[in-house]
Scaffold this active site. Structure first.
Site, PDB file in Angstrom:
ATOM      1  N   THR A 125      59.756  34.932  77.663  1.00 22.71           N
ATOM      2  CA  THR A 125      58.861  35.739  78.494  1.00 22.71           C
ATOM      3  C   THR A 125      58.963  35.362  79.967  1.00 22.71           C
ATOM      4  O   THR A 125      59.294  34.207  80.300  1.00 22.71           O
ATOM      5  CB  THR A 125      57.407  35.538  78.034  1.00 22.71           C
ATOM      6  OG1 THR A 125      56.507  36.117  78.992  1.00 22.71           O
ATOM      7  CG2 THR A 125      57.062  34.057  77.919  1.00 22.71           C
ATOM      8  N   TYR A 147      49.907  29.848  77.055  1.00 18.99           N
ATOM      9  CA  TYR A 147      50.921  30.705  76.446  1.00 18.99           C
ATOM     10  C   TYR A 147      52.287  30.447  77.072  1.00 18.99           C
ATOM     11  O   TYR A 147      53.280  30.192  76.371  1.00 18.99           O
ATOM     12  CB  TYR A 147      50.529  32.176  76.617  1.00 18.99           C
ATOM     13  CG  TYR A 147      51.658  33.147  76.337  1.00 18.99           C
ATOM     14  CD1 TYR A 147      52.201  33.250  75.070  1.00 18.99           C
ATOM     15  CD2 TYR A 147      52.174  33.943  77.354  1.00 18.99           C
ATOM     16  CE1 TYR A 147      53.244  34.135  74.808  1.00 18.99           C
ATOM     17  CE2 TYR A 147      53.215  34.833  77.104  1.00 18.99           C
ATOM     18  CZ  TYR A 147      53.746  34.922  75.834  1.00 18.99           C
ATOM     19  OH  TYR A 147      54.781  35.787  75.584  1.00 18.99           O
TER      20      TYR A 147
END
Length: 317
Positions: A125, A147
């Site tokens: 990501t 995250y």
């Protein structure tokens, strides 16, 4: 014809990837644990078409505990998409993010080595870059959410297994993917749903945060190009993104035009760990893989609106 394993196969990107691999003649084994990040019926719906095909096999299995080596036997490639996504909940549910994103990845890598998998494609990501994701793949990595930290840890595990065990690994960092089947917790899904239902939208911060958006078909194209060209992609890291950057306020105005309805907007404080700006530098993917995202933002949003309208019109299960 290759045999491909896709973890997170029932998810947003995973289900689209499975469909495209099958359309190109490959055989696909999908794995998903249906962790209740969002309602299971939505994920089951993502799989509905796939389950009807002869070249798709599905296993419900949790990468954190299942015996993975038999599932990987005979695989030509493994696409690792399974993860706890989204940054907001990662502050409150760190153990789930740590086990799903780090432990699960480690167990999958170990099983891939034991099974002799010739290519593992790890889906990462833009959050690994931190508050501003505007450079190429050599930009500093400074995630500012749990995250992003767990996803960066997973990348490091991939490199460790490649360096120490010879596992061919490609890392692909996705930038703000949108389109039909987008998760219900993601921004554009929330905005469209709220506009169609005339519900109040709370914009986090002043609305000037911007994103480089990637339509899901362009995202899948990037993943498959890396799979089809292992000589060019193995050992490399790529940004996979679209070409159009837009702010939160600007996208809300675009959605108003596409739906013909006004957005009811209020402003709240910025979310901790949010990225201020992401702009995918895809020069490396263009050069080495021939990656060329084609979708226009206005067309992709129109497709997502049409999909969300169709979901709203369906009777509840």
């Amino acid at each position: 014809m290759a045999h491909c394993i896709v973890t997170g196969a029932a998810g947003f990107v995973g289900s689209h990837l499975c469909e495209e691999l099958i359309a190109r003649g490959h055989r696909v084994t999908g794995i998903d644990a249906f962790i209740p990040y969002y309602p299971r019926p939505l994920k089951e719906g993502n799989l509905a078409g796939l389950r009807q095909g002869e070249r798709f096999t599905f296993y419900e299995a949790d990468l954190r505990s299942a015996d993975l080596r038999p599932l990987l036997a005979g695989a030509d490639a493994v696409f690792h998409l399974a993860a706890m996504a989204g940054l907001l909940r990662s502050w409150q549910e760190f153990e789930s993010y740590m086990t799903c994103n780090v432990l699960a990845t480690q167990r999958l890598l170990a099983a891939a080595v034991e099974a002799g998998v010739p290519h593992l494609l790890h889906i990462s990501t833009s959050s690994v870059y931190g508050r501003f994701a505007t450079g190429d793949e050599t930009a500093p990595l400074a995630p500012i959410s749990p995250y992003g930290i767990t996803k960066l840890a997973a990348e490091h595990l991939c490199r460790a297994y490649a360096a120490n065990h010879g596992l061919p690994v490609t890392i692909l960092r996705l930038f703000s993917v949108y389109g039909p089947r987008q998760r219900p917790d993601m921004g554009y899904n929330i905005f469209i749903r709220s506009i169609l239902n005339q519900e109040l939208i709370t914009v986090d911060g002043d609305g000037t945060d911007s994103r480089s958006n990637t339509y899901v078909s362009d995202c899948v194209q990037g993943l498959i190009l890396a799979f089809e060209q292992p000589a060019a992609s193995s050992g490399e890291t790529f940004n996979i993104g679209g070409g159009e950057e837009i702010s939160v306020i600007e996208v809300l105005r675009m959605l108003e035009e596409l739906t013909g309805q006004r957005a009811r907007i209020t402003h709240g404080p910025p979310r901790p760990g949010d990225q201020r700006r992401t702009v995918a530098d895809i020069g490396k993917a263009r050069r080495l893989l021939g990656y060329a995202p084609a979708a226009k933002l206005v067309d992709g949003l129109a497709a997502q609106i049409a999909w969300q309208r169709s979901q709203m019109e369906r009777p509840a299960p």
